[in-house]
Design a protein around this motif. Sequence first.
Motif, PDB file in Angstrom:
ATOM      1  N   LEU A 137       0.812  -1.215   0.000  1.00  0.00           N
ATOM      2  CA  LEU A 137       0.000   0.000   0.000  1.00  0.00           C
ATOM      3  C   LEU A 137       0.847   1.268   0.000  1.00  0.00           C
ATOM      4  CD1 LEU A 137      -2.838  -1.021   2.508  1.00  0.00           C
ATOM      5  CD2 LEU A 137      -2.899  -1.038   0.007  1.00  0.00           C
ATOM      6  N   LEU A 138       1.826   1.342   0.897  1.00  0.00           N
ATOM      7  CA  LEU A 138       2.645   2.551   1.000  1.00  0.00           C
ATOM      8  C   LEU A 138       3.414   2.845  -0.274  1.00  0.00           C
ATOM      9  CD1 LEU A 138       3.768   4.909   2.622  1.00  0.00           C
ATOM     10  CD2 LEU A 138       5.455   3.338   3.638  1.00  0.00           C
TER      11      LEU A 138
ATOM     12  N   GLU B 284       5.254  17.613  -0.676  1.00  0.00           N
ATOM     13  CA  GLU B 284       6.581  17.054  -0.393  1.00  0.00           C
ATOM     14  C   GLU B 284       6.701  16.727   1.095  1.00  0.00           C
ATOM     15  OE1 GLU B 284       8.684  16.033  -2.496  1.00  0.00           O
ATOM     16  OE2 GLU B 284       7.833  16.900  -4.304  1.00  0.00           O
ATOM     17  N   LYS B 285       6.129  17.570   1.949  1.00  0.00           N
ATOM     18  CA  LYS B 285       6.128  17.284   3.388  1.00  0.00           C
ATOM     19  C   LYS B 285       5.310  16.030   3.690  1.00  0.00           C
ATOM     20  CE  LYS B 285       6.642  22.125   4.802  1.00  0.00           C
ATOM     21  NZ  LYS B 285       5.990  23.265   5.511  1.00  0.00           N
ATOM     22  N   VAL B 286       4.170  15.893   2.991  1.00  0.00           N
ATOM     23  CA  VAL B 286       3.323  14.717   3.183  1.00  0.00           C
ATOM     24  C   VAL B 286       4.050  13.456   2.739  1.00  0.00           C
ATOM     25  CG1 VAL B 286       1.231  13.555   2.341  1.00  0.00           C
ATOM     26  CG2 VAL B 286       1.134  15.944   3.073  1.00  0.00           C
ATOM     27  N   LYS B 287       4.735  13.511   1.605  1.00  0.00           N
ATOM     28  CA  LYS B 287       5.483  12.347   1.117  1.00  0.00           C
ATOM     29  C   LYS B 287       6.518  11.890   2.140  1.00  0.00           C
ATOM     30  CE  LYS B 287       5.316  13.650  -3.803  1.00  0.00           C
ATOM     31  NZ  LYS B 287       6.159  14.114  -4.935  1.00  0.00           N
ATOM     32  N   ALA B 288       7.204  12.862   2.745  1.00  0.00           N
ATOM     33  CA  ALA B 288       8.231  12.531   3.721  1.00  0.00           C
ATOM     34  C   ALA B 288       7.625  11.930   4.987  1.00  0.00           C
ATOM     35  CB  ALA B 288       9.037  13.780   4.065  1.00  0.00           C
ATOM     36  N   GLU B 289       6.388  12.315   5.278  1.00  0.00           N
ATOM     37  CA  GLU B 289       5.724  11.856   6.499  1.00  0.00           C
ATOM     38  C   GLU B 289       5.093  10.484   6.345  1.00  0.00           C
ATOM     39  OE1 GLU B 289       1.776  13.070   9.165  1.00  0.00           O
ATOM     40  OE2 GLU B 289       2.508  14.407   7.592  1.00  0.00           O
ATOM     41  N   LEU B 290       4.608  10.152   5.150  1.00  0.00           N
ATOM     42  CA  LEU B 290       3.863   8.908   4.949  1.00  0.00           C
ATOM     43  C   LEU B 290       4.673   7.692   5.389  1.00  0.00           C
ATOM     44  CD1 LEU B 290       2.161   9.407   1.451  1.00  0.00           C
ATOM     45  CD2 LEU B 290       0.991   9.054   3.640  1.00  0.00           C
ATOM     46  N   ASN B 291       4.026   6.816   6.146  1.00  0.00           N
ATOM     47  CA  ASN B 291       4.681   5.592   6.586  1.00  0.00           C
ATOM     48  C   ASN B 291       3.627   4.519   6.836  1.00  0.00           C
ATOM     49  OD1 ASN B 291       3.766   5.729   9.484  1.00  0.00           O
ATOM     50  ND2 ASN B 291       4.979   7.614   9.424  1.00  0.00           N
ATOM     51  N   GLN B 292       4.042   3.389   7.331  1.00  0.00           N
ATOM     52  CA  GLN B 292       3.126   2.261   7.524  1.00  0.00           C
ATOM     53  C   GLN B 292       2.043   2.561   8.574  1.00  0.00           C
ATOM     54  OE1 GLN B 292       3.000  -0.272   5.651  1.00  0.00           O
ATOM     55  NE2 GLN B 292       4.988  -0.423   4.651  1.00  0.00           N
ATOM     56  N   ASN B 293       2.237   3.611   9.366  1.00  0.00           N
ATOM     57  CA  ASN B 293       1.268   3.964  10.410  1.00  0.00           C
ATOM     58  C   ASN B 293       0.347   5.102   9.992  1.00  0.00           C
ATOM     59  OD1 ASN B 293       2.347   2.059  12.303  1.00  0.00           O
ATOM     60  ND2 ASN B 293       4.056   3.475  12.656  1.00  0.00           N
TER      61      ASN B 293
ATOM     62  N   SER C  51      -2.411   4.990   8.364  1.00  0.00           N
ATOM     63  CA  SER C  51      -3.795   4.534   8.131  1.00  0.00           C
ATOM     64  C   SER C  51      -4.136   4.534   6.643  1.00  0.00           C
ATOM     65  CB  SER C  51      -4.791   5.419   8.896  1.00  0.00           C
ATOM     66  OG  SER C  51      -4.548   5.392  10.279  1.00  0.00           O
ATOM     67  N   ILE C  52      -3.249   3.984   5.829  1.00  0.00           N
ATOM     68  CA  ILE C  52      -3.449   3.952   4.379  1.00  0.00           C
ATOM     69  C   ILE C  52      -4.512   2.915   4.025  1.00  0.00           C
ATOM     70  CG2 ILE C  52      -2.362   3.558   2.138  1.00  0.00           C
ATOM     71  CD1 ILE C  52       0.296   4.403   3.434  1.00  0.00           C
ATOM     72  N   LEU C  53      -5.478   3.341   3.250  1.00  0.00           N
ATOM     73  CA  LEU C  53      -6.558   2.462   2.809  1.00  0.00           C
ATOM     74  C   LEU C  53      -6.768   2.628   1.313  1.00  0.00           C
ATOM     75  CD1 LEU C  53      -9.201   3.133   5.622  1.00  0.00           C
ATOM     76  CD2 LEU C  53      -7.783   1.086   5.377  1.00  0.00           C
ATOM     77  N   ALA C  54      -7.069   1.535   0.631  1.00  0.00           N
ATOM     78  CA  ALA C  54      -7.433   1.555  -0.783  1.00  0.00           C
ATOM     79  C   ALA C  54      -8.799   0.895  -0.908  1.00  0.00           C
ATOM     80  CB  ALA C  54      -6.397   0.827  -1.628  1.00  0.00           C
ATOM     81  N   ARG C  55      -9.800   1.669  -1.303  1.00  0.00           N
ATOM     82  CA  ARG C  55     -11.165   1.147  -1.352  1.00  0.00           C
ATOM     83  C   ARG C  55     -11.688   1.150  -2.783  1.00  0.00           C
ATOM     84  NH1 ARG C  55     -16.385   4.693  -0.079  1.00  0.00           N
ATOM     85  NH2 ARG C  55     -17.951   3.259  -0.858  1.00  0.00           N
ATOM     86  N   PRO C  56     -11.975  -0.016  -3.368  1.00  0.00           N
ATOM     87  CA  PRO C  56     -12.628  -0.047  -4.679  1.00  0.00           C
ATOM     88  C   PRO C  56     -13.993   0.628  -4.589  1.00  0.00           C
ATOM     89  CG  PRO C  56     -11.770  -2.206  -4.077  1.00  0.00           C
ATOM     90  CD  PRO C  56     -11.699  -1.366  -2.845  1.00  0.00           C
ATOM     91  N   LEU C  57     -14.294   1.490  -5.533  1.00  0.00           N
ATOM     92  CA  LEU C  57     -15.550   2.225  -5.472  1.00  0.00           C
ATOM     93  C   LEU C  57     -16.673   1.418  -6.113  1.00  0.00           C
ATOM     94  CD1 LEU C  57     -14.473   5.900  -6.224  1.00  0.00           C
ATOM     95  CD2 LEU C  57     -14.690   4.706  -4.038  1.00  0.00           C
ATOM     96  N   GLU C  58     -17.740   1.249  -5.368  1.00  0.00           N
ATOM     97  CA  GLU C  58     -18.916   0.517  -5.825  1.00  0.00           C
ATOM     98  C   GLU C  58     -20.155   1.345  -5.545  1.00  0.00           C
ATOM     99  OE1 GLU C  58     -17.636  -4.095  -5.175  1.00  0.00           O
ATOM    100  OE2 GLU C  58     -18.094  -2.933  -3.370  1.00  0.00           O
ATOM    101  N   GLY C  59     -21.166   1.159  -6.359  1.00  0.00           N
ATOM    102  CA  GLY C  59     -22.394   1.912  -6.155  1.00  0.00           C
ATOM    103  C   GLY C  59     -23.598   1.185  -6.707  1.00  0.00           C
ATOM    104  N   MET C  60     -24.765   1.596  -6.232  1.00  0.00           N
ATOM    105  CA  MET C  60     -26.021   1.041  -6.739  1.00  0.00           C
ATOM    106  C   MET C  60     -27.182   1.879  -6.209  1.00  0.00           C
ATOM    107  SD  MET C  60     -27.844  -0.492  -4.008  1.00  0.00           S
ATOM    108  CE  MET C  60     -28.648  -1.973  -4.547  1.00  0.00           C
TER     109      MET C  60
END
Length: 375
Positions: free
Chosen positions: A236-237, A253-262, A264-273
């Motif tokens: 994910l990361l 750029e600050k966000v990129k440097a901060e991102l890590n395994q902690n 709370s990274i989530l990848a959600r397939p978008l579904e609808g109906m």
Amino acid sequence: MSESVKKILIVGGGFTGMSAAILLQQQGVEVHLVELDKNWRTDGAGITVSGPSLRAIEQIGVLDQFKQFGAIFQNVDMFTSDGTHLRQIPTPAVPGSSIVGGGGIMRPVLAKILAEETKKAGVKVLLGHTYDSLQDMDDRVDVTFTNGESDSYDMVAAADGVFSKTRQLIFPDAPTPQYTGQVVWRAVVERHGLERPALFYGPNGKLGFTPVSATHMYLNYTEQQPKKVRLADDQLLPHLKGLIAEFTAPVIEKVKAELNQNSSILARPLEGMIMQRPWSKGRVLLMGDAVHATTPHLASGAGMGHEDAVVLADEVKTGGPVQDILKRFEDRRWTRCSLIVSNSKRLGEIEQTGGSKVEHMQIMALSMSALMAPI
């Protein structure tokens, strides 16, 4: 209190179910709520809450808690990928409320607020179980639970989510949510001085940030992904960093440097109906994502559920036979919910195909106008 609905079962302890339970219990209905998750958790990162959705939260009675633990803001800033400011989009006052602008909050935080208010209202909550059977007996619904207990209710309102067990039970031929070809990425990071939501437009996508507390915001990026795939947690990361590599604004750029395994990274397939009417059978009603699951393009998925709760409580208070209450509920919700689901889907299609920006703007304007109208 309605003479025909004195006792009601809510199936599902998510945002919609809890909101309905709070409002109904407050007006004198005896409310029981059953939730399958024994820990009553809500996973996820942040959530953007539009002004009209905040109006519903205000009517539910938890706006003060939202302000305390979330973030309220006005306007949205738009930038190029390198941070050049393009313009600021104003957020208008919402009719029939004290709301000006929008908000953001962590999903688990909002869930905790609603859970505490549900218990405070006096709702009888059963966790770690669901129902075994629902039997509509014309003048009541007899329910047997998985813990062996049974009870009878004047009405059952099922807010049991996108993959609703109750929808499958009472409408076996109903449609199920379909993958839209997009995946939304979310992560929680520090605000880095951002005062309000910000959208950064790159060559291949749009990166957004929404404040969710005094100190943090959540990142959101929508990836075009024709096939529905699931990445392993350790992928994910690096995948998210690759998606946002083209954005070079200083705050990013600050966000990129901060991102890590902690983060709370989530990848959600978008579904609808959107399920065609009726949304009820006998004395059993479907509500929330069980009948109108939407993608997040209009920041109104959870808000539609909150609105369902407001309308159901309003119609129960108005009274009359149960079937009349359910019909009035559907009459008030059908056009609004179907518009939001269909317009959100179309916005996603435009993003995937590089379609007309003019059409995109027109749909956004039409949708926001519709959301501003009374619930």
